[in-house]
Design an enzyme around this catalytic site. Structure first.
Site, mmCIF file in Angstrom:
data_model
loop_
_atom_site.group_PDB
_atom_site.id
_atom_site.type_symbol
_atom_site.label_atom_id
_atom_site.label_comp_id
_atom_site.label_asym_id
_atom_site.label_seq_id
_atom_site.Cartn_x
_atom_site.Cartn_y
_atom_site.Cartn_z
ATOM 1 C CG ASP A 140 66.606 -32.412 92.409
ATOM 2 O OD1 ASP A 140 66.174 -31.867 93.436
ATOM 3 O OD2 ASP A 140 65.678 -32.739 91.571
ATOM 4 C CG ASP A 445 58.184 -29.973 79.917
ATOM 5 O OD1 ASP A 445 57.709 -31.116 79.784
ATOM 6 O OD2 ASP A 445 59.226 -29.646 79.852
HETATM 7 O O1 LIG Z 1 65.936 -35.283 89.068
HETATM 8 C C1 LIG Z 1 65.958 -34.251 88.432
HETATM 9 C C2 LIG Z 1 66.276 -34.182 86.979
HETATM 10 C C3 LIG Z 1 66.577 -33.188 86.070
HETATM 11 N N1 LIG Z 1 66.373 -31.828 86.597
HETATM 12 C C4 LIG Z 1 66.763 -30.673 85.842
HETATM 13 O O2 LIG Z 1 65.860 -30.671 84.840
HETATM 14 C C5 LIG Z 1 66.352 -30.063 83.694
HETATM 15 C C6 LIG Z 1 66.286 -30.847 82.489
HETATM 16 O O3 LIG Z 1 67.026 -32.111 82.536
HETATM 17 P P1 LIG Z 1 67.668 -32.535 81.158
HETATM 18 O O4 LIG Z 1 68.126 -33.952 81.713
HETATM 19 O O5 LIG Z 1 68.547 -31.484 80.940
HETATM 20 O O6 LIG Z 1 66.611 -32.967 79.996
HETATM 21 P P2 LIG Z 1 66.323 -32.318 78.500
HETATM 22 O O7 LIG Z 1 66.001 -33.307 77.838
HETATM 23 O O8 LIG Z 1 67.607 -31.479 78.158
HETATM 24 O O9 LIG Z 1 65.340 -31.351 79.034
HETATM 25 C C7 LIG Z 1 64.293 -30.826 78.086
HETATM 26 O O10 LIG Z 1 63.235 -31.615 78.133
HETATM 27 C C8 LIG Z 1 62.494 -31.774 79.518
HETATM 28 C C9 LIG Z 1 61.336 -32.713 79.467
HETATM 29 O O11 LIG Z 1 60.387 -32.126 78.592
HETATM 30 C C10 LIG Z 1 62.201 -30.298 80.103
HETATM 31 O O12 LIG Z 1 61.827 -30.523 81.378
HETATM 32 C C11 LIG Z 1 63.393 -29.378 80.052
HETATM 33 O O13 LIG Z 1 63.234 -28.064 80.327
HETATM 34 C C12 LIG Z 1 63.759 -29.291 78.599
HETATM 35 O O14 LIG Z 1 64.930 -28.412 78.399
HETATM 36 C C13 LIG Z 1 67.774 -29.840 84.079
HETATM 37 O O15 LIG Z 1 68.128 -28.495 84.576
HETATM 38 C C14 LIG Z 1 68.171 -30.882 85.258
HETATM 39 O O16 LIG Z 1 69.024 -30.196 86.119
HETATM 40 C C15 LIG Z 1 66.255 -31.879 88.070
HETATM 41 O O17 LIG Z 1 66.294 -30.787 88.753
HETATM 42 N N2 LIG Z 1 66.162 -32.889 88.974
#
Ligand SMILES: O=c1ccn([C@@H]2O[C@H](COP(=O)(O)OP(=O)(O)O[C@H]3O[C@H](CO)[C@@H](O)[C@H](O)[C@H]3O)[C@@H](O)[C@H]2O)c(=O)[nH]1
Ligand SMILES: [Mn+2]
Length: 565
Positions: A140, A445
């Protein structure tokens, strides 16, 4: 296979000590009731000191008691799963389904390309027939640097995968492997290959880090590698066309030993300022469509780019649930825990989420399945696309190796897949509503998983001893607060949506599971009661008013109780 001869591919065991736990919980409940009685029976009269605080404490105690009851849903009926992977191989080795792995990344600064490709390499090296494995990187950030790193990884994979398979290496993320394995512990037969592969890795790492330091791709590299022409100099990360490249397409590409490699695809979906991109959910939905045109694996695994595969058998673990002849048909997704490799010694902010993954998810599993938490989860493709569960219907996962594709078809395939990732594709469709991941919720999710379960499906929680995925957790207070705010806010919002576990889900999922979801959805509401409870009594103490029974009072009561016996 007839039922008489049925030998399951997995077994489910009840947690040890359940009876003991229930007795303990009953005693706590009795204690909670006594507190309620005490508080209710002694409310200060109007005009008396401390009336307001007393009633406030009563409210907080009623809340804590209620919340405690919710948490019992995640503790009362814990189950543990154990898979029989050898039976899976014996029965289905030649008919295993296609598996598509989605890796999501969004920003080359926060998520460095070298970390992203380590995750990609770890999933490419799964112990699984490579002709049935496809890996998709969704970027992204639309970054040339990430793309370049992936090109390098595709080359390195030709050495890395055979090395992993020959020596049964774990973990299969090269960076993690070189950190965890010391050269002295390597067998002398392996030593030569170890140094060769380590050198290759270091070279690749240097190339990538140099490009990252430079902040752009040098002209020399640009002219050597195909694909950079898709980056228009006038575009930006928020405004660009779809970029799609099939970097490795089996059976055309082979590793250094002549074996087929898994398919590898880079995708940066179209982004336009006028169109909302729906964050990760939007990226996942684009991936679902694009992959259906390229490999169409029946099983989809998705991981965040900071979560590498730490257990090369995890696909086989997941398939033991999907392919079990009796119970497999109703399993929609298999969730693995999120484990982290960067825990600080005392884990001050409790970022390891130990209670959730070692206790509570096992408890939810006992009532029909855990939540989907966005990473480390295997889905049936059809359920993710919105298919409802129909009792008795059989869906065959087994698949022979698919037909071979010509090299010339790759270009064609890229061309006709591109439109599937465009901004306008989803207009007037059910994507984001009834199909794919749901939009409009910070925890896309959790709500997606809940809606799948409401459609009649079950899920399974698989927590093998060798952790399946290892990721990076926040370590500072600020990072932790930001993440928790997002999670708790998101979970709370779900209560008021169409999928509210408090009412919509009623009758669609088991009552225990409903309570289990509520336990997470009401997480943030605890803060109000906790704040009141921790601040107000101390303030009243300054005024000399005690809001709790004195020890003397307790002793007297116990004394009276025994004297009356
Ligand atoms: O526009 C976006 C924003 C994020 N991501 C990806 O989404 C994932 C999760 O995002 P992150 O910002 O790391 O959020 P976290 O809080 O660490 O994520 C946890 O919480 C999220 C919401 O519950 C879940 O989607 C994730 O899988 C879980 O690891 C990462 O791989 C990002 O690269 C995208 O692909 N596009
Ligand atoms: Mn993350």
């Amino acid at each position: 296979m007839g039922n008489e001869g049925y030998v399951p591919l997995f077994e489910t065991r009840r947690a040890k000590g359940t009876v003991l736990y229930r007795v303990f919980a009953a005693s706590i409940f009795a204690g909670i009731c006594l507190i309620w009685v005490y508080r209710l029976s002694r409310i200060p009269k109007e005009g008396e000191d401390g009336r307001f605080a007393w009633i406030g404490l009563l409210g907080a105690e009623i809340w804590f008691g209620f919340y405690w009851i919710l948490t019992q849903a995640t503790r009362w009926n814990r189950v543990y799963r154990h898979t029989f992977k050898d039976r899976l191989s014996q029965r289905y080795e030649n008919e295993l389904p296609g598996v598509d792995v989605f890796v999501c990344t969004a920003d080359p600064t926060i998520e460095p390309p070298i970390m992203v490709i380590n995750t990609v390499l770890s999933v490419m090296a799964y112990d699984y027939p490579p002709e049935k494995l496809s890996v998709y990187l969704s970027d992204d950030g639309g970054s040339e640097l990430t793309y370049y790193a992936l090109l390098e990884a595709a080359e390195f994979a030709k050495h890395w995968i055979p090395y992993c398979k020959r020596y049964k290496v774990e973990p299969r993320s090269p960076a993690a492997y070189f950190v965890t394995v010391s050269a002295d512990a390597i067998d002398h037969h392996q030593a030569k290959d170890f140094w060769v592969i380590k050198k290759l890795y270091k070279e690749m790492e240097n190339q990538i880090q140099n490009a990252v330091k430079l902040g752009r791709i040098s002209e020399e590299v640009r002219s050597k590698c195909k694909g950079f022409s898709q980056w228009d100099p006038n575009s930006s990360r928020r405004d660009h066309d779809t970029i799609l490249r099939i970097l490795v397409r089996n059976p055309n590409s082979r590793d250094v030993e002549g074996c087929v490699l898994p398919t590898l695809v880079y995708l940066a979906r179209e982004k336009r300022p006028k169109h909302h991109h729906n964050f990760k959910a939007g990226a996942m939905n684009a991936l679902i469509r694009v992959s259906s045109n390229i490999s169409n694996g029946q099983v989809i695994l998705n991981v965040d780019c900071d979560m590498y595969s730490n257990n090369s058998m995890a696909i086989r673990d997941a398939l033991c649930f999907f392919m079990d002849e009796e119970e497999g048909q109703e399993v929609a997704f298999v969730q693995f825990p999120q484990n982290f490799e960067n825990m600080t010694k005392n884990d001050l902010y409790s970022n390891s989420l130990r209670v959730i993954y070692e206790v509570e998810f096992h408890g939810m599993d006992g009532y029909g399945g855990t939540m989907y938490v966005g990473t480390g989860c295997f889905h049936r493709r059809e359920t993710l696309c919105g298919r409802k569960f129909i009792k008795g219907s059989k869906f065959d996962m087994k698949r022979e190796i698919s037909g071979q594709r010509e090299e010339s078809r790759i270009h064609e395939l890229e061309e006709n897949s591109r439109s599937l990732a465009s901004c306008t594709f989803e207009e007037n469709t059910q994507w984001g509503k009834e199909m794919g991941l749901k939009y409009g919720c910070p925890v896309e999710d959790v709500i997606t998983g809940l809606s799948i379960q409401c459609h009649g499906w079950k899920s399974v929680y698989c927590n093998p001893t060798r952790k399946a995925f290892l990721g990076v957790a926040p370590t500072t207070l600020t990072q932790t607060l930001v993440q928790h705010k997002r999670w708790t806010e998101g979970d709370f919002q779900i209560l008021f949506t169409k999928y509210s576990p408090a009412w919509y889900a009623h009758g669609k999922i088991s009552f225990g599971l409903q309570l289990g979801y509520c336990c997470f959805c009401f997480w943030c509401s605890n803060s109000l009661a906790t704040l009141f409870y921790s601040i107000v009594p101390s303030l009243y103490l300054l005024k000399g008013i005690s809001l709790f029974p004195q020890v003397l009072f307790l002793c007297q009561n116990i004394h009276i109780f025994f004297c009356n016996l």
